[in-house]
Design an enzyme around this catalytic site. Sequence first.
Site, short mmCIF file in Angstrom:
data_model
loop_
_atom_site.label_atom_id
_atom_site.label_comp_id
_atom_site.label_asym_id
_atom_site.label_seq_id
_atom_site.Cartn_x
_atom_site.Cartn_y
_atom_site.Cartn_z
N LYS A 78 0.85 -1.20 0.00
CA LYS A 78 0.00 0.00 0.00
C LYS A 78 0.88 1.25 0.00
O LYS A 78 1.91 1.29 0.68
CB LYS A 78 -0.90 -0.03 1.25
N SER A 153 -9.60 1.71 3.30
CA SER A 153 -8.82 2.51 2.39
C SER A 153 -7.79 1.72 1.59
O SER A 153 -7.25 2.23 0.62
CB SER A 153 -8.08 3.58 3.19
N SER A 177 -9.54 -0.72 7.44
CA SER A 177 -9.04 -0.58 6.06
C SER A 177 -8.40 -1.80 5.44
O SER A 177 -8.13 -1.80 4.24
CB SER A 177 -8.05 0.57 6.00
N1 GLN Z 1 -12.81 3.95 7.01
C1 GLN Z 1 -12.08 4.34 8.17
C2 GLN Z 1 -11.67 5.79 8.04
O1 GLN Z 1 -12.00 6.37 7.09
C3 GLN Z 1 -10.92 3.46 8.39
C4 GLN Z 1 -9.73 3.80 7.60
C5 GLN Z 1 -8.54 2.96 7.91
O2 GLN Z 1 -8.66 1.90 8.54
N2 GLN Z 1 -7.39 3.43 7.50
O3 GLN Z 1 -11.02 6.33 8.89
#
Ligand code: GLN
Length: 489
Positions: A78, A153, A177
């Site tokens: 990532k 994400s 994420s």
């Molecule tokens: N969807 C969550 C957020 O927007 C989690 C994101 C993540 O785990 N990096 O913060």
Amino acid sequence: MDLREFSIKSLREELAAGRLKASDVCRTALERMQQLADLNAVLTVMSDSALARADELDLAAQRGDSLPPLAGTMLAVKDVIVIEGTRATGGSRILYNYIPPYTATAVKKLEAAGAIVVGKTNCDEFAMGSSTENSAYGTVKNPWDTARVPGGSSGGSAVVVSAGMTTASLGSDTGGSIRQPAGFCGVVGLKPTYGRVSRYGLMSYGSSLDHIGPFANRVEDAAEILKAIAGHDPCDSTSSRVPVPDYVALLQEELRGLKVGVPREYFGEGLDPEVKTRVEAAINKFEELGAGIIDISLPHTEYAVPVYYLIATAEASSNLARYDGVRYGFRAETGSSLREMYCRTRDEGFGAEVKRRIMLGTYALSAGYYDQYYGKAQKVRSLIDKDFREAFSLCDIIATPVAPTTAFEIGELIDDPLKMYLQDIYTVTVNLAGVPAIVLPCGASTAGLPIGIQLIGPHFEEARLLTAAHNLERVIGFNQRPSAIGKVS
Ligand code: GLN
């Protein structure tokens, strides 16, 4: 060659026996990434370094040297995780030209174990999002239906594994994420215990919630990757010294007598009935494996989303202060004063969601509001942690849905941040408590979209989770592949 048909173990064995060459596996990965470029899962392809490493491995195999455990594993990383000399954008315009001078510990360990990094994957800007629509480099498409999001994400990292571009990948998980995109793309995703895997080299979002973990096509491969990346790192003061067990060897253990807790708060209002049915059916399969199922309660679940969005944004507002156009990354063209340069750089460099979170977090931390918001959120966080501790005095693992729905359409939630935040309802609790969780596919909806199940364990019990998931994977026997890839030109 379909990379999804080769486990990490089988790649190592084929290479050692001379039946497969690392350079051929590597070329397959590179070609597949090129063929499926329209999915927009990959931001940087690392052909030269990957092929050079593959050649080295082939020479070692020819000489009869003993091969490292991840020999032949093609890996994507990532873009919020840094690799020396390879551009790392974090999905943000503000880092469009950033070349890191060092490599994340998790990547270093994987490379030392023989894995070959073939590319960096697209993600929501600084890992903020649940759909990968917040990337400054365009939306990632779900290979099961290209009109839909892959989740976020770490959308790109889920897609490369699901579509057979790589053997495995690394993602980050601050509130879901890794797990939510794994669920949306029909692959395995693991968020380890907080402190199990070094965060050194991960761009910080919410430092008390951030984790690095793997995506893979089978539980066994996730165990192989975790085994390689877990452990103490002097470069991350929050990394733990708890010894690392042999996750792979423990996979064969039986589940007889295991107690699986099902929290009623995770099956209520808002959960899509089809997701509910599939997850419940998968939980019942535990009985075939000799495990028992009990009802449990995690009473503070309803506060988890607001608590998470206070703590995560507060930490983000502080962590993102470093992007100011001075030391690295994007700098706005004009500016008559230093202050104007900062303002313009951050205005032009950050996207809308990141700005929203910086403002929310700054507000929650500001004098006069600190106790009311951030302080209060920390108190409720400890209640959520207590919920899990009490639950684990009654059961060994907890089984839940991953997200309330299957993959939604691109554009469906992007204008409604609150609805988007509610995607995280079953995953953020786990980050707030710091406990480990794994997601694996447990079926598909009538529309043909994958549905995942989440298994949660007590701190540092990844081995128990992996063993439970491995056994469940076998009895579920999910073997569907994304059908929409053909439609991508
Ligand atoms: N969807 C969550 C957020 O927007 C989690 C994101 C993540 O785990 N990096 O913060």
